[in-house]
Design an enzyme around this catalytic site. Structure first.
Site, PDB file in Angstrom:
ATOM      1  N   TYR A  11       0.837  -1.202   0.000  1.00 13.37           N
ATOM      2  CA  TYR A  11       0.000   0.000   0.000  1.00 13.37           C
ATOM      3  C   TYR A  11       0.871   1.251   0.000  1.00 13.37           C
ATOM      4  CZ  TYR A  11      -3.623   3.316   1.442  1.00 13.37           C
ATOM      5  OH  TYR A  11      -4.476   4.383   1.509  1.00 13.37           O
ATOM      6  N   HIS A  15       1.469   4.123  -3.105  1.00 16.07           N
ATOM      7  CA  HIS A  15       1.259   5.560  -2.910  1.00 16.07           C
ATOM      8  C   HIS A  15       2.540   6.352  -3.163  1.00 16.07           C
ATOM      9  CE1 HIS A  15      -2.675   4.573  -1.305  1.00 16.07           C
ATOM     10  NE2 HIS A  15      -2.965   5.834  -1.500  1.00 16.07           N
ATOM     11  N   TYR A  34      -3.058  16.302   1.399  1.00 17.63           N
ATOM     12  CA  TYR A  34      -3.693  14.990   1.541  1.00 17.63           C
ATOM     13  C   TYR A  34      -2.732  14.124   2.339  1.00 17.63           C
ATOM     14  CZ  TYR A  34      -6.673  11.070  -0.108  1.00 17.63           C
ATOM     15  OH  TYR A  34      -7.542  10.015  -0.199  1.00 17.63           O
ATOM     16  N   TRP A  69      -7.644   3.983 -10.306  1.00 21.03           N
ATOM     17  CA  TRP A  69      -6.835   3.883  -9.085  1.00 21.03           C
ATOM     18  C   TRP A  69      -7.491   2.943  -8.076  1.00 21.03           C
ATOM     19  CZ3 TRP A  69      -2.064   4.801  -7.521  1.00 21.03           C
ATOM     20  CH2 TRP A  69      -1.790   4.831  -6.162  1.00 21.03           C
ATOM     21  N   TRP A  70      -8.804   3.079  -7.902  1.00 17.39           N
ATOM     22  CA  TRP A  70      -9.502   2.190  -6.976  1.00 17.39           C
ATOM     23  C   TRP A  70      -9.343   0.733  -7.396  1.00 17.39           C
ATOM     24  CZ3 TRP A  70     -14.717   5.247  -6.756  1.00 17.39           C
ATOM     25  CH2 TRP A  70     -14.571   6.363  -5.917  1.00 17.39           C
TER      26      TRP A  70
END
Length: 96
Positions: A11, A15, A34, A69-70
Site C-alpha cells: 500500500y 502511494h 492529503y 486507481w480504486w
C-alpha cells in the site's frame, strides 16, 4: 478505510509511486493537502484532506482516473463492488 492484513508495505509503495495523472487530478480538484495515516495494529487508515475553496472533490468518484486507481488498490483493502474503498466517517469531537 482498512487495509487487508499484510498489505501495509505494498500500500505504501503504491502511494509512493502515485500516478502523475492522479496527483494532478487531486490537486486540480482542490485538494491542497492529503495525508493518510496507518494504525499498524488494526490496519485502519485515517485520511485527512485540506480542501481549497470551490473544490470539486465530490466529482472525483465519477472520474475515470479515480476509478482506475480504486481498481489498482482493491486487492489491498476493504472495498465496495465498484472498488471504491469502504470509508467510515468520523465525528469531530474536539478542535483547538
Amino acid at each position: 478505510m482498512k487495509l487487508l492484513p499484510g498489505k501495509e508495505d505494498v500500500y505504501e509503495d503504491r502511494h509512493n509511486k502515485i500516478w502523475p495523472e492522479l496527483s494532478s487530478l487531486l490537486k486540480e480538484s482542490g485538494i491542497e493537502e492529503y495525508h493518510i495515516f496507518l494504525d499498524k495494529d488494526t490496519g485502519v487508515l485515517f485520511a485527512f484532506q485540506r480542501l481549497g475553496e470551490n473544490n470539486q472533490v465530490k466529482q472525483l468518484p465519477e472520474h475515470p482516473i479515480m476509478k482506475k486507481w480504486w481498481a489498482h488498490m482493491q486487492d489491498l483493502m476493504e472495498t465496495h463492488v465498484d472498488h471504491s474503498p469502504v470509508v467510515k466517517q468520523l465525528e469531530n469531537v474536539f478542535t483547538l
